[in-house]
Motif scaffolding. Structure first.
Motif, PDB file in Angstrom:
ATOM      1  N   ASP A  95     100.920 -35.568  27.932  1.00 17.56           N
ATOM      2  CA  ASP A  95     100.833 -36.946  27.459  1.00 17.56           C
ATOM      3  C   ASP A  95     100.668 -37.009  25.938  1.00 17.56           C
ATOM      4  OD1 ASP A  95      98.160 -36.267  27.014  1.00 17.56           O
ATOM      5  OD2 ASP A  95      97.418 -37.448  28.688  1.00 17.56           O
ATOM      6  N   ASP A  96     100.745 -38.227  25.410  1.00 15.09           N
ATOM      7  CA  ASP A  96     100.660 -38.416  23.962  1.00 15.09           C
ATOM      8  C   ASP A  96      99.331 -37.932  23.400  1.00 15.09           C
ATOM      9  OD1 ASP A  96     103.189 -39.502  23.960  1.00 15.09           O
ATOM     10  OD2 ASP A  96     102.514 -41.581  23.829  1.00 15.09           O
ATOM     11  N   ARG A  97      98.251 -38.129  24.121  1.00 18.79           N
ATOM     12  CA  ARG A  97      96.936 -37.690  23.649  1.00 18.79           C
ATOM     13  C   ARG A  97      96.922 -36.184  23.402  1.00 18.79           C
ATOM     14  NH1 ARG A  97      91.217 -38.319  23.944  1.00 18.79           N
ATOM     15  NH2 ARG A  97      90.298 -36.319  24.476  1.00 18.79           N
ATOM     16  N   LEU A  98      97.364 -35.414  24.385  1.00 20.93           N
ATOM     17  CA  LEU A  98      97.361 -33.959  24.244  1.00 20.93           C
ATOM     18  C   LEU A  98      98.333 -33.518  23.155  1.00 20.93           C
ATOM     19  CD1 LEU A  98      96.190 -31.303  25.210  1.00 20.93           C
ATOM     20  CD2 LEU A  98      97.943 -31.251  26.993  1.00 20.93           C
ATOM     21  N   ARG A  99      99.488 -34.152  23.109  1.00 17.96           N
ATOM     22  CA  ARG A  99     100.468 -33.814  22.068  1.00 17.96           C
ATOM     23  C   ARG A  99      99.879 -34.034  20.679  1.00 17.96           C
ATOM     24  NH1 ARG A  99     105.752 -37.163  22.182  1.00 17.96           N
ATOM     25  NH2 ARG A  99     104.309 -38.634  21.285  1.00 17.96           N
ATOM     26  N   GLU A 100      99.181 -35.150  20.483  1.00 17.34           N
ATOM     27  CA  GLU A 100      98.608 -35.426  19.163  1.00 17.34           C
ATOM     28  C   GLU A 100      97.473 -34.470  18.820  1.00 17.34           C
ATOM     29  OE1 GLU A 100     100.046 -37.188  16.942  1.00 17.34           O
ATOM     30  OE2 GLU A 100     101.523 -38.010  18.331  1.00 17.34           O
ATOM     31  N   LEU A 101      96.657 -34.101  19.805  1.00 15.87           N
ATOM     32  CA  LEU A 101      95.605 -33.118  19.542  1.00 15.87           C
ATOM     33  C   LEU A 101      96.204 -31.793  19.067  1.00 15.87           C
ATOM     34  CD1 LEU A 101      93.170 -33.758  22.541  1.00 15.87           C
ATOM     35  CD2 LEU A 101      92.718 -34.213  20.108  1.00 15.87           C
ATOM     36  N   ARG A 114      97.501 -37.167   8.108  1.00 15.06           N
ATOM     37  CA  ARG A 114      97.485 -38.626   7.951  1.00 15.06           C
ATOM     38  C   ARG A 114      98.300 -39.282   9.061  1.00 15.06           C
ATOM     39  NH1 ARG A 114      97.548 -41.903   3.394  1.00 15.06           N
ATOM     40  NH2 ARG A 114      95.509 -41.027   2.975  1.00 15.06           N
ATOM     41  N   VAL A 115      99.510 -38.797   9.259  1.00 24.20           N
ATOM     42  CA  VAL A 115     100.407 -39.374  10.269  1.00 24.20           C
ATOM     43  C   VAL A 115      99.819 -39.232  11.673  1.00 24.20           C
ATOM     44  CG1 VAL A 115     102.660 -39.062  11.410  1.00 24.20           C
ATOM     45  CG2 VAL A 115     102.510 -39.045   8.903  1.00 24.20           C
ATOM     46  N   HIS A 116      99.315 -38.042  12.001  1.00 25.63           N
ATOM     47  CA  HIS A 116      98.918 -37.779  13.381  1.00 25.63           C
ATOM     48  C   HIS A 116      97.514 -38.255  13.727  1.00 25.63           C
ATOM     49  CE1 HIS A 116     102.679 -36.083  14.578  1.00 25.63           C
ATOM     50  NE2 HIS A 116     102.720 -35.490  13.394  1.00 25.63           N
ATOM     51  N   VAL A 117      96.658 -38.473  12.746  1.00 20.67           N
ATOM     52  CA  VAL A 117      95.370 -39.111  13.040  1.00 20.67           C
ATOM     53  C   VAL A 117      95.624 -40.530  13.548  1.00 20.67           C
ATOM     54  CG1 VAL A 117      93.320 -40.147  11.955  1.00 20.67           C
ATOM     55  CG2 VAL A 117      93.827 -37.739  11.610  1.00 20.67           C
ATOM     56  N   GLU A 118      96.488 -41.243  12.865  1.00 25.82           N
ATOM     57  CA  GLU A 118      96.808 -42.618  13.293  1.00 25.82           C
ATOM     58  C   GLU A 118      97.419 -42.618  14.698  1.00 25.82           C
ATOM     59  OE1 GLU A 118      99.919 -46.078  12.013  1.00 25.82           O
ATOM     60  OE2 GLU A 118      98.848 -45.073  10.377  1.00 25.82           O
ATOM     61  N   ARG A 119      98.351 -41.720  14.935  1.00 28.09           N
ATOM     62  CA  ARG A 119      98.987 -41.651  16.252  1.00 28.09           C
ATOM     63  C   ARG A 119      97.994 -41.219  17.328  1.00 28.09           C
ATOM     64  NH1 ARG A 119     104.836 -38.854  14.779  1.00 28.09           N
ATOM     65  NH2 ARG A 119     105.545 -40.550  13.440  1.00 28.09           N
ATOM     66  N   ALA A 120      97.097 -40.311  16.975  1.00 30.21           N
ATOM     67  CA  ALA A 120      96.095 -39.846  17.941  1.00 30.21           C
ATOM     68  C   ALA A 120      95.172 -40.985  18.353  1.00 30.21           C
ATOM     69  CB  ALA A 120      95.289 -38.694  17.353  1.00 30.21           C
ATOM     70  N   GLN A 121      94.765 -41.783  17.396  1.00 32.19           N
ATOM     71  CA  GLN A 121      93.909 -42.914  17.717  1.00 32.19           C
ATOM     72  C   GLN A 121      94.626 -43.885  18.661  1.00 32.19           C
ATOM     73  OE1 GLN A 121      92.901 -43.803  13.550  1.00 32.19           O
ATOM     74  NE2 GLN A 121      90.754 -43.544  14.133  1.00 32.19           N
ATOM     75  N   LYS A 122      95.906 -44.129  18.409  1.00 32.22           N
ATOM     76  CA  LYS A 122      96.689 -44.994  19.294  1.00 32.22           C
ATOM     77  C   LYS A 122      96.818 -44.400  20.691  1.00 32.22           C
ATOM     78  CE  LYS A 122      99.380 -47.267  15.701  1.00 32.22           C
ATOM     79  NZ  LYS A 122     100.666 -47.346  15.014  1.00 32.22           N
ATOM     80  N   ALA A 123      96.761 -43.056  20.781  1.00 25.83           N
ATOM     81  CA  ALA A 123      96.875 -42.369  22.077  1.00 25.83           C
ATOM     82  C   ALA A 123      95.521 -42.222  22.766  1.00 25.83           C
ATOM     83  CB  ALA A 123      97.522 -41.000  21.874  1.00 25.83           C
ATOM     84  N   GLY A 124      94.465 -42.782  22.161  1.00 23.94           N
ATOM     85  CA  GLY A 124      93.167 -42.772  22.809  1.00 23.94           C
ATOM     86  C   GLY A 124      92.186 -41.712  22.352  1.00 23.94           C
ATOM     87  N   VAL A 125      92.531 -40.947  21.329  1.00 21.19           N
ATOM     88  CA  VAL A 125      91.604 -39.950  20.795  1.00 21.19           C
ATOM     89  C   VAL A 125      90.545 -40.693  19.974  1.00 21.19           C
ATOM     90  CG1 VAL A 125      91.358 -37.898  19.330  1.00 21.19           C
ATOM     91  CG2 VAL A 125      93.419 -38.186  20.743  1.00 21.19           C
TER      92      VAL A 125
END
Length: 155
Positions: free
Chosen positions: A36-42, A58-69
């Motif tokens: 899932d997106d959460r694991l991918r972003e981690l 910078r890019v992936h912190v924002e995406r991780a937050q959107k994925a529930g991290v």
């Protein structure tokens, strides 16, 4: 030391577009293989931390937050081995991501392969490996080009 660098993506747009298409295919494969997106972003964040890629962080912190991290998880990511906030599957993926990022230190050691393989399915192993390979390529592109990471505008 020169601050202005050749912008590799703009200087060879076709190559960059191929890398971008590759990244999108990795994302599709990851979803298809159960990542899932959460694991991918981690995974992408941990690789980018190791490589010191501020732009990708910078890019992936924002995406991780959107994925529930959560912020707590983001804050503990660099010390995931000592932290209790990550699930077993996430810990296995992070270990594999680190092995790929530090591949020059002896490949993927047998003990890592066995430990990760005892937790992740073969498809998850494949997907996490490709995610790590992809983000490591982007890390190298942006670090070599010294992509700027200015402060975020305050609200």
């Amino acid at each position: 030391m020169s601050e202005q660098r050749v912008h590799l993506a703009k200087s060879a747009m076709g190559v960059y577009q191929s890398l971008d298409a590759f990244s999108k295919e990795v994302g599709r494969t990851a979803r298809e293989y159960g990542v899932d997106d959460r694991l991918r972003e981690l995974v992408q964040l941990r690789c980018s931390q190791i490589n010191g890629c501020a732009y990708c962080l910078r890019v992936h912190v924002e995406r991780a937050q959107k994925a529930g991290v959560t912020m707590d998880e983001l804050g503990q990511l660099s010390s995931w081995r000592e932290s209790g906030v990550f699930a077993e599957r996430e810990r296995a993926a992070l270990e594999l991501a680190e092995a790929h990022t530090l591949i020059h230190e002896g490949g993927i050691p047998d003990d890592v392969y066995d430990r990760v393989g005892a937790v992740l399915t073969e498809q998850e192993y494949v997907a996490v490996s490709w995610i790590a390979i992809s983000i490591n390529a982007f890390n190298r592109l942006t670090i070599a080009g010294r992509y700027p990471v200015p402060p975020l505008a305050s609200a």
